[in-house]
Structures are given as structure tokens and as C-alpha cells.
Design an enzyme around this catalytic site. Sequence first.
Site, mmCIF file in Angstrom:
data_model
loop_
_atom_site.group_PDB
_atom_site.id
_atom_site.type_symbol
_atom_site.label_atom_id
_atom_site.label_comp_id
_atom_site.label_asym_id
_atom_site.label_seq_id
_atom_site.Cartn_x
_atom_site.Cartn_y
_atom_site.Cartn_z
ATOM 1 N N CYS A 189 15.323 5.682 2.559
ATOM 2 C CA CYS A 189 14.652 4.539 2.147
ATOM 3 C C CYS A 189 14.002 5.261 1.002
ATOM 4 O O CYS A 189 13.237 6.374 0.929
ATOM 5 C CB CYS A 189 13.435 4.396 3.058
ATOM 6 S SG CYS A 189 12.010 3.529 2.460
ATOM 7 N N LYS A 242 0.233 11.636 1.858
ATOM 8 C CA LYS A 242 -0.521 12.756 2.730
ATOM 9 C C LYS A 242 0.391 13.927 2.786
ATOM 10 O O LYS A 242 -0.202 15.047 2.797
ATOM 11 C CB LYS A 242 -0.405 12.218 4.191
ATOM 12 C CG LYS A 242 -1.762 12.717 5.045
ATOM 13 C CD LYS A 242 -2.204 11.644 6.119
ATOM 14 C CE LYS A 242 -1.314 12.085 7.476
ATOM 15 N NZ LYS A 242 -1.765 11.328 8.373
ATOM 16 N N HIS A 285 -7.665 6.320 1.883
ATOM 17 C CA HIS A 285 -7.802 6.888 0.606
ATOM 18 C C HIS A 285 -8.266 6.050 -0.692
ATOM 19 O O HIS A 285 -8.168 4.857 -0.608
ATOM 20 C CB HIS A 285 -6.421 7.737 0.450
ATOM 21 C CG HIS A 285 -5.149 7.033 0.368
ATOM 22 N ND1 HIS A 285 -4.848 6.084 -0.430
ATOM 23 C CD2 HIS A 285 -4.099 7.157 1.148
ATOM 24 C CE1 HIS A 285 -3.584 5.653 -0.539
ATOM 25 N NE2 HIS A 285 -3.210 6.114 0.592
ATOM 26 N N CYS A 343 13.816 1.534 8.646
ATOM 27 C CA CYS A 343 12.917 2.667 8.072
ATOM 28 C C CYS A 343 11.734 2.488 8.970
ATOM 29 O O CYS A 343 10.826 1.377 8.699
ATOM 30 C CB CYS A 343 12.898 2.602 6.445
ATOM 31 S SG CYS A 343 11.210 3.561 6.084
ATOM 32 N N LYS A 397 3.584 10.131 -6.565
ATOM 33 C CA LYS A 397 2.996 9.131 -5.586
ATOM 34 C C LYS A 397 1.852 9.775 -4.724
ATOM 35 O O LYS A 397 2.120 11.062 -4.477
ATOM 36 C CB LYS A 397 3.932 8.663 -4.679
ATOM 37 C CG LYS A 397 3.722 7.186 -4.127
ATOM 38 C CD LYS A 397 4.724 6.531 -3.545
ATOM 39 C CE LYS A 397 4.425 5.845 -2.314
ATOM 40 N NZ LYS A 397 5.501 4.999 -1.801
ATOM 41 N N HIS A 423 -5.943 2.723 -1.091
ATOM 42 C CA HIS A 423 -6.719 1.564 0.009
ATOM 43 C C HIS A 423 -7.983 1.086 -0.674
ATOM 44 O O HIS A 423 -8.174 -0.099 -0.720
ATOM 45 C CB HIS A 423 -6.950 2.104 1.272
ATOM 46 C CG HIS A 423 -5.737 2.746 1.883
ATOM 47 N ND1 HIS A 423 -5.893 3.945 2.576
ATOM 48 C CD2 HIS A 423 -4.601 2.187 2.354
ATOM 49 C CE1 HIS A 423 -4.700 4.354 3.106
ATOM 50 N NE2 HIS A 423 -3.830 3.320 3.164
ATOM 51 N N CYS A 432 8.652 1.938 6.270
ATOM 52 C CA CYS A 432 8.276 0.551 6.159
ATOM 53 C C CYS A 432 8.319 -0.583 7.245
ATOM 54 O O CYS A 432 7.822 -1.620 7.172
ATOM 55 C CB CYS A 432 9.541 0.078 5.293
ATOM 56 S SG CYS A 432 9.939 0.673 3.834
ATOM 57 N N HIS A 475 9.998 5.955 1.052
ATOM 58 C CA HIS A 475 9.575 6.950 1.906
ATOM 59 C C HIS A 475 10.406 8.328 2.124
ATOM 60 O O HIS A 475 10.189 9.275 2.597
ATOM 61 C CB HIS A 475 9.448 6.405 3.406
ATOM 62 C CG HIS A 475 8.284 5.551 3.444
ATOM 63 N ND1 HIS A 475 8.821 4.256 3.543
ATOM 64 C CD2 HIS A 475 7.121 5.443 3.896
ATOM 65 C CE1 HIS A 475 7.582 3.312 3.465
ATOM 66 N NE2 HIS A 475 6.552 4.283 3.736
HETATM 67 N N1 MSP Z 1 -0.004 -2.609 7.534
HETATM 68 C C1 MSP Z 1 0.450 -3.115 6.382
HETATM 69 C C2 MSP Z 1 0.221 -4.200 5.502
HETATM 70 C C3 MSP Z 1 0.114 -5.492 6.224
HETATM 71 S S1 MSP Z 1 -0.653 -6.886 5.654
HETATM 72 C C4 MSP Z 1 -0.340 -8.050 6.550
HETATM 73 C C5 MSP Z 1 0.532 -1.739 5.247
HETATM 74 N N2 MSP Z 1 -0.543 -1.086 5.307
HETATM 75 S S2 MSP Z 1 -0.982 0.293 4.278
HETATM 76 O O1 MSP Z 1 -1.737 0.866 5.047
HETATM 77 O O2 MSP Z 1 0.677 0.897 4.187
HETATM 78 O O3 MSP Z 1 -1.647 -0.478 3.188
HETATM 79 C C6 MSP Z 1 -0.594 -0.682 1.761
HETATM 80 C C7 MSP Z 1 -1.544 -1.098 0.913
HETATM 81 O O4 MSP Z 1 -2.590 -0.037 0.657
HETATM 82 C C8 MSP Z 1 -0.855 -1.410 -0.567
HETATM 83 O O5 MSP Z 1 -0.283 -2.667 -0.408
HETATM 84 C C9 MSP Z 1 -2.038 -1.207 -1.428
HETATM 85 O O6 MSP Z 1 -2.751 -2.574 -1.275
HETATM 86 C C10 MSP Z 1 -2.704 -0.140 -0.903
HETATM 87 N N3 MSP Z 1 -2.197 1.115 -1.547
HETATM 88 C C11 MSP Z 1 -1.891 2.199 -0.636
HETATM 89 N N4 MSP Z 1 -1.562 3.064 -1.626
HETATM 90 C C12 MSP Z 1 -1.849 2.931 -2.657
HETATM 91 C C13 MSP Z 1 -1.724 3.392 -4.201
HETATM 92 N N5 MSP Z 1 -1.362 4.842 -4.189
HETATM 93 N N6 MSP Z 1 -1.965 2.806 -5.060
HETATM 94 C C14 MSP Z 1 -2.362 1.282 -5.186
HETATM 95 N N7 MSP Z 1 -2.419 0.900 -3.966
HETATM 96 C C15 MSP Z 1 -2.062 1.493 -2.809
HETATM 97 O O7 MSP Z 1 1.443 -1.818 4.189
#
Ligand code: MSP
Length: 636
Positions: free
Chosen positions: A144, A300, A19, A127, A297, A22, A130, A147
Site C-alpha cells: 500500500c 507515529k 496530532h 490493507c 509525512k 487531526h 486503510c 502505509h
Molecule cells: N476513521 C477514518 C475516517 C472516517 S470518516 C467517516 C480516518 N481516521 S484518521 O484518524 O485516520 O483521520 C484521517 C484524517 O485526519 C484526514 O482525512 C485528515 O482530516 C486528518 N489528518 C491526519 N493526518 C493529517 C496530516 N498530516 N495532514 C492533514 N490532515 C491530516 O481516516
Amino acid sequence: MERTFFVTTPIYYVNAEPHIGHAYTTILADFIYRFNLSLGIDSYFLTGTDEYGDKIFTAAAEKNMTPQDYSDKISGKFRAEWDSIDIKYSDFIRTTDDRHKRIVQYVLQKIYDKGDIYFGSYGGNYCMGCERFLTDKEMVNGKCPDHNKETQYIEEKNYFFKMSKYQDWLLDYIDKNPDFIRPERYKNEVLSLLRSDRLEDLCISRPTSRLTWGIPLPFDNNFVTYVWFDALINYISALGYPDGDKFKKYWSAAQHIIAKDILKPHGIFWPTMLKAADIEPYTHLNVHGYWNMDDAKMSKSLGNVVTPRDLINKYGNDQIRYFLLKEMTFGLDARFNEDLIIDKINFDLANDFGNLINRTFNMAGKFFSGKIPEFGNDNAGRDDLVAGIKKSAEDYILFCSKFQISIGLERLWEFIRSLNKYIDDTKPWQLAKDNNTDKLSSVIRNLLEGIYGISVLLSSVLINISPQIIAALNAAGASSNLDALLSMNNLTSGTVLGELGILFPKIEKAKPEAKAESDKEKRMNETGLIDIGDFSKVDIRVAKVIKAERIDGSDKLLYLTVDAGQEQRNIVAGIAHVYSPEDVEGKKILLVFNLKPATLFGKESQGMLLAAKKSNKDKPQVIFIDDTIPIGARLG
Ligand code: MSP
């Protein structure tokens, strides 16, 4: 040695599709990668997917798929998404790749042999979101907070990494390398975690009786590796640690980009793991804030997820890149809605940059038959322009190198606006009327040179449009070297300009809303009153001043560090002529929490302290708050 640069994104969990959150991190990494390349630095950019653990196992089961098939599918979607928006990653790693599994086992064995992994028993609140145990302090009402879900109490025998052994080393390392974690607020957050408690050792395994979807421990195959311990290692396994050429070349220049949600694993687990494995720490951890959908925030379950591809199809790839990079202030949360995107496109891209290009190309067409004129003898004003591009370009490079992209872009826009003003001031149409071809040639040539310089500098943001402009200037082969760029003398006189058309069409906002908005403004102008909705936009919170100091060179300003509940903020307050640092330290104040940051005397102010004065002649009186009102409480 040749300068190198290595940037990473988090590897994304495959339990959800890509999304805009990411996409932001990935676009930011792509930008900074291209930006470093453009400075002539040998650069490498890694992204990928995180595929083991409870969360993925459960998501696959819900879809009646094997975890491997399911991971293949979602990982493929991430990759396809990035390809479709021209993300130029150098490597895409999956934690299910053999090359990764081998290195995870190698690192585990190395740390185990060193005596930093032991077998023990642990009970704690887990959690699933996390994928880690939370400490009591991290939980809110048994849940948490990230979440908003109850944690699960789990007690079992497991392997532990002696993280506590490296606590003092890490504290010291962060002290000695103040930019290790940036911006400062996140460094402070990590420091306060490290200072407030003894670190607990990290549970790094899961028994196969509970979870099989993981990398087996090399020294006990009744256990698989805990997902965070496995995932973090991607940053070195992808480079071919321990002996690979890429590891040797790039690791010493490693910079991670993450959002604030995964600060603890990256700010604490990862550096201590590296230390235990005798590997140099990364250079910088760059932490950005969260994109919120009009304050909620993005998630999904809330059904407000925006997919990058839809947005890009609607507004254009370069436009969305520009919006994301400009709108978010490094380290702070940002609001996401389509009105804001439209404003950025209409004001910055269409009005400022687009108009500059259209006006200049039209005038070159009209006055010089579309050919690039020579500089004339009368070139008054050129020195200011050359100084202007130099200042803007240097600032742009400086701020972008520190990940303060939005400030960097603002500085570049100052030059764009100054070129528009140059047109208004020199009035080329009047010069044409007066037959002053000499001066007119200089003006048009300066403008074209300026547009070239901006387009080269912006080519890491506007990845499609910049090359189009450069091609229309017949300058694809011209030097993009910074010194050459700053000379404002790169184009070839007499060559014919190409056609550009409208590069950034203006976008109309949805009518009913626009009308409601202007009706509201009208009402407000008539009565001077605002409604409750307007007031509620201002987020005022109770904060406690932790530290106050005077700012060198200013007798009015104090630099405060305040605890605002969820996070620490630094603010600049114009009260030093009334209050000494000791007067305010330890006191609770009111803080405007969602004010756009501003820089004063070189310090970023991340909010505003409320003070009152009867008239402009009076001295401000800070509104101190009763100590019984908790830190973080919102006014309203
Ligand atoms: N798999 C772990 C990361 C492991 S790294 C060794 C993880 N994955 S995640 O799919 O949850 O991705 C989290 C990351 O996605 C955040 O740190 C950020 O980079 C990005 N984001 C997800 N949602 C976001 C927002 N709403 N806003 C900004 N960044 C966001 O955690």
C-alpha cells in the site's frame, strides 16, 4: 426556508492520539462553523471518533485492554484535546454510541430490503492501515503506497453492497454538480476512478470468526459491519436520521471536510450508499492536502508527530489557528515547521496587524487622552478606506465560503496593510505638530473603525484576541452586522479606550540556525551560487498535458490540465502566443511541482511549466520531454 449550514470532520480512529494533522481539519471545521454563525446562518458542527475495526482491535490488544476500554480512553483524549483548544463542536459522536449502532443497522436493513446487498465470495489484497481492499492499480510493488506496508491476501464469504449499480448515476451527478467535490483536482481524481474501470461492489461485512469488534449485521449475526460502511453513517446518525429534527434541518446543507487520504470512501462509497438508501447526497466534499514535516509525512512511526496542545502552549491558540489557516492552500500539501509558524506570527500578526493596533492606540492615547475622537470635517481619504474594507470583506467572505481561507485572509491583510500605509501617508504626528486637530481626529477615528471592522471579521480565526480588541474599543455591544461594519462608523465618540498591551509578541528564532541561514544568504549574494540543498528545494517533475485551452480575455495564456503522476494539476502558462492548444496536448513537459499557486485571469495555476528563451525579446520555447521518461519522474 431559513439558511442552515452543517459541517463535519472525519471521525478519527482511536488507534492514535490526536496530532496536528487531526487538529488542522478540526480547527478548519471550527473556523468555518464560527464563520457561518457570524454571517447569521443557523449552523451545526459535528466531530467524533471511529472505534470499530481490525485496527482498533489490534491496538487495544497491544495495550492489553478491551477494545471498549481502549476506545473510551483515546476517544476521551480527542475530546479533551478539542475542549482544551476551544473547539466549539455542536456534537461529538462515537461509533460505539447506541444511537449510532441503531442507525447503522437501520440503513443496512433498508439497503438489504431493497436488494442492493447480496452474499458472495471475495479474494483481495487488504490493507489494514486503510481498512479496505486495494485494487491492483492502487498497489505499488505489492504494497500500500500510503502505509508502505505489504497488503494481506484475504479470501472469504461476505456481504456486498451493489456499488457498481450507482456508478453511472454518480458520474452524472458529479457532472451536473461541478462543486460537489472540491477543489477541482479531487473531483478529477474521483472522475478518473469512475471512468477508468467498472466499480467493484463493496464488501461490507467481516465474519465474526475473524473480527468481533463491529456492529452486527441486522440480517446475519455471524457477521459484523465493515468499518467504513459503519463510520460514514455517523454523518447522519448524529443528526437523528431518519426522523430527527436536526436531520431535517441540517442534512440538506451538509459539507464534509476531509484530507486527500480518505477521498475514495467519501467521494465514491458514501454518495452511492446515500443514493441506495434514498437519501439526498451531501452538498460539498471539501478536500484538503497533507501537512508534511519538512517533506516527510507526519506519522507515529517516523516519530515526528506534533501535538496541538504543545504547540498552542508555546505559541498561543490564536496564533496557531492563524498559521494553519493561512499557510495551507486549499487542496495542496503544506510544509510544517516551527520557523514557518514564527514567520507568520512575526510578519502577519506582529508587524502588520499588531503594529497597526499599537500605533493607533498609542496615538489615540497621546493626542486624545485615550478617548475615541469624533470624525473631523476634513476627512480626505476616508472614501478609499470605506471602499477598501468593502472589497476586502466581500472577498474574504467569498473565498472563505469556498474554503479558500488562505486567499480570504490575504485579502483581509491587504486592508490591514492599507491602514498602515494610511498612517504613513497622513503622518498623524505631523498633523499634531501642526495643530491640525480636525484632520488628526478623522485619521485616528478612521483607524480605530478599521481595526474594529478587521477584528470582527477575524473573530472566527482569532477567537481570543478579537474579542479583547473589540472590548478595548468599547464596542462589544456595537453591531457586527456586515452592512454596519462596512460603514466604518460603529464606535462611540468620547469613550475611553481600554489597555491592550502587546497582543502578538515577536518571537526570536533559534540563533544558530538563523545565523547559518544568513551566512548562507551572504555567501550566495557574494558568489551568485546556490548550494545543492537550495537547488533540491525546487521539485521539478515530468508531467503530461492532458488538455489545453485558451483563456478568455488573454492572448498569451493557455490553461493546461496536466497529469503529474500522483495527481492532476491545472496550470496557467504564458505560451498562447507561440503554441496552440493542439501543439501541447499529449506532450510531456517539466512542471515546477512545489510552487505556491497563483491566480491569473481568475484561474488558479498550480505549478509552472518550464520554458526557455534566450532573451526577454524572444518567444518562449517549451521544454518538451522525451516520451520514454515516465510521468511523475523528478528532476535532479
Ligand atoms: N476513521 C477514518 C475516517 C472516517 S470518516 C467517516 C480516518 N481516521 S484518521 O484518524 O485516520 O483521520 C484521517 C484524517 O485526519 C484526514 O482525512 C485528515 O482530516 C486528518 N489528518 C491526519 N493526518 C493529517 C496530516 N498530516 N495532514 C492533514 N490532515 C491530516 O481516516
